[in-house]
Write an enzyme that holds these catalytic residues in place. Structure first.
Site, PDB file in Angstrom:
ATOM      1  N   ASP A 152      18.611  28.867 -24.033  1.00 33.35           N
ATOM      2  CA  ASP A 152      17.178  28.542 -24.088  1.00 33.35           C
ATOM      3  C   ASP A 152      16.468  30.082 -24.442  1.00 33.35           C
ATOM      4  O   ASP A 152      16.933  31.135 -24.319  1.00 33.35           O
ATOM      5  CB  ASP A 152      16.652  27.996 -22.703  1.00 33.35           C
ATOM      6  N   TYR A 211      28.769  31.913 -16.736  1.00 34.96           N
ATOM      7  CA  TYR A 211      26.877  32.297 -16.479  1.00 34.96           C
ATOM      8  C   TYR A 211      26.704  33.170 -15.421  1.00 34.96           C
ATOM      9  O   TYR A 211      27.343  33.011 -14.118  1.00 34.96           O
ATOM     10  CB  TYR A 211      26.118  31.190 -16.498  1.00 34.96           C
TER      11      TYR A 211
END
Length: 407
Positions: A152, A211
């Site tokens: 994003d 992540y």
């Protein structure tokens, strides 16, 4: 007309302190010196700093120097794979980029995205047949890339994996690397490029993704004191909110007797424990769970589309020091490391924010597991800021716990 009173969170677990509501969680997350995190990621992308140096003992992974395992070359070739001049060449490209400089990965009209920069750079390597087809359709001369996972707006990546194929035989990896780096203006850097099997797909061939989320422990004002929760809303009924107050300011009127309609108030938390966040996240390790309550921008109860189950290989949190020119010892930050076979939309950011909220409230260690079974997404916190999130790497062999950054 009396206001309707309802439980703000689906779960009613007892906590030592009151849970923050949505607005208070949002304030707590965003009242942080995020610029230091953004600057750190920018320096990592430019090669000035390394994420691995943040951890003790010092970690050393193959991704640090751009070398990937050779398991991709062992992918079985398709039986109908063409040979000779029709055999296409497939390139695996590892890129690192600063999320603050782009509007996300996916190409969108009138937006500066990572995909648009990469595909524009690859236009010079498109084969002649495709170039003529694009010209006939009045489309720009651009390559087409596949990616391991779309990020994003604001989310950085250090070893994002994408692939590009062409039927041209005169192209070398160094040519592609130079073209992308030239058009990226320092905001995007090629880590490595290699030729791989035609059967390789950066998304479908991946077995896990890792992540990292860096959360500043200091507040934006630079002090350790929390200025978000003032005396006007320092206490609250645990899990009980009025609809009127939710719509207006998400704050509660508390009388001096510390009781509202016979319901006792509980002190509002002003901080959280990193070790508690670590304990909450560890409960997710080694489990295949549905994380639809932690996802956003997809239907909470859907019968169509991809499954919502994810297998979490590794989930830990630790306090580390982020190098900063203004602080000799570095800034105190919490680093969250999550490794799973797949992640849903905004899942990492919601998990981080919810873990912090539950840790601050003193919830039990299985709070996140109970939230998985919730029936309403209001039970989980709003997503944490995108500036702290980073796609660290993608794996194409079974995950090895020894490669974890936080242990």
């Amino acid at each position: 007309m009396a206001s309707r009173v309802y439980a703000h969170y689906h779960h009613g677990d007892a906590c030592s302190k009151a849970r923050w509501n949505t607005r208070e969680t949002f304030r707590f997350m965003y009242d942080r010196p995020w610029k230091h995190v953004v600057d750190f990621y920018a320096n990592v992308v430019e090669g000035k700093l390394s994420v691995l140096n943040l951890f003790e003992p010092k970690k050393s992974l193959v991704h640090d120097n751009g070398v990937m395992p050779t398991e991709l070359d062992t992918c079985s070739s398709r039986k109908d794979e063409r040979t000779g001049r029709w055999e296409r060449v497939n390139f695996k490209i590892l890129v690192s980029y600063n999320g603050a400089s782009f509007d996300g990965w996916q190409k969108q009209p009138d937006l500066h995205t990572v995909q648009s920069v990469v595909e524009k750079s690859l236009g010079a390597f498109v084969d002649e047949k495709k170039a003529q087809l694009l010209k006939k359709k009045c489309k720009p001369l651009e390559g087409r890339v596949l990616v391991a996972g779309r990020t994003d707006k604001g989310v950085s990546a250090l070893n994002q994996v994408c692939s590009f194929y062409t039927w041209r035989k005169d192209i070398e990896p160094i040519d592609i690397e130079d073209a992308i780096n030239k058009d990226a203006s320092g905001k995007l850097r090629v880590v490595s490029i290699s030729k791989v099997s035609r059967a390789f797909h950066p998304n479908f061939s991946a077995k896990w993704r890792r992540y990292l989320y860096i959360f500043p422990l200091d507040h934006a004002c630079g002090s350790g004191e929390n200025l978000i929760f003032d005396e006007s809303h320092g206490k609250q009924r645990n899990g009980i909110l009025s609809e009127e107050n939710m719509e207006e300011d998400d704050e509660l009127e508390i009388d001096e007797t510390e009781k509202v309609n016979g319901v006792g108030v509980v002190a509002k938390p002003s901080d959280f424990s990193v070790s508690k966040v670590d304990q909450l996240l560890q409960q997710l390790q080694g489990k295949l769970l549905s994380y639809k309550m932690f996802a956003r921008d997809l239907k909470a109860a859907r019968n169509e589309g991809p499954p919502t189950e994810c297998f979490m290989y590794h989930a830990r949190a630790a306090e580390i020091r982020l190098s900063c020119p203004d602080y000799v010892e570095g800034r105190r930050v919490m680093c969250v490391e999550l490794v799973a076979n797949r992640f849903l939309r905004k899942m990492v950011r919601v998990l981080v924010a919810t873990s912090i909220r539950e840790a601050a409230a003193g919830a039990e260690n299985d709070a996140l597991l109970k939230l998985v079974e919730a029936s309403c997404r209001r039970a989980t916190a709003p997503p944490a800021p995108s500036e702290g999130l980073c796609l660290f790497d993608v794996g194409y062999v079974d995950f090895d716990p020894q490669t974890s950054l936080i242990s």
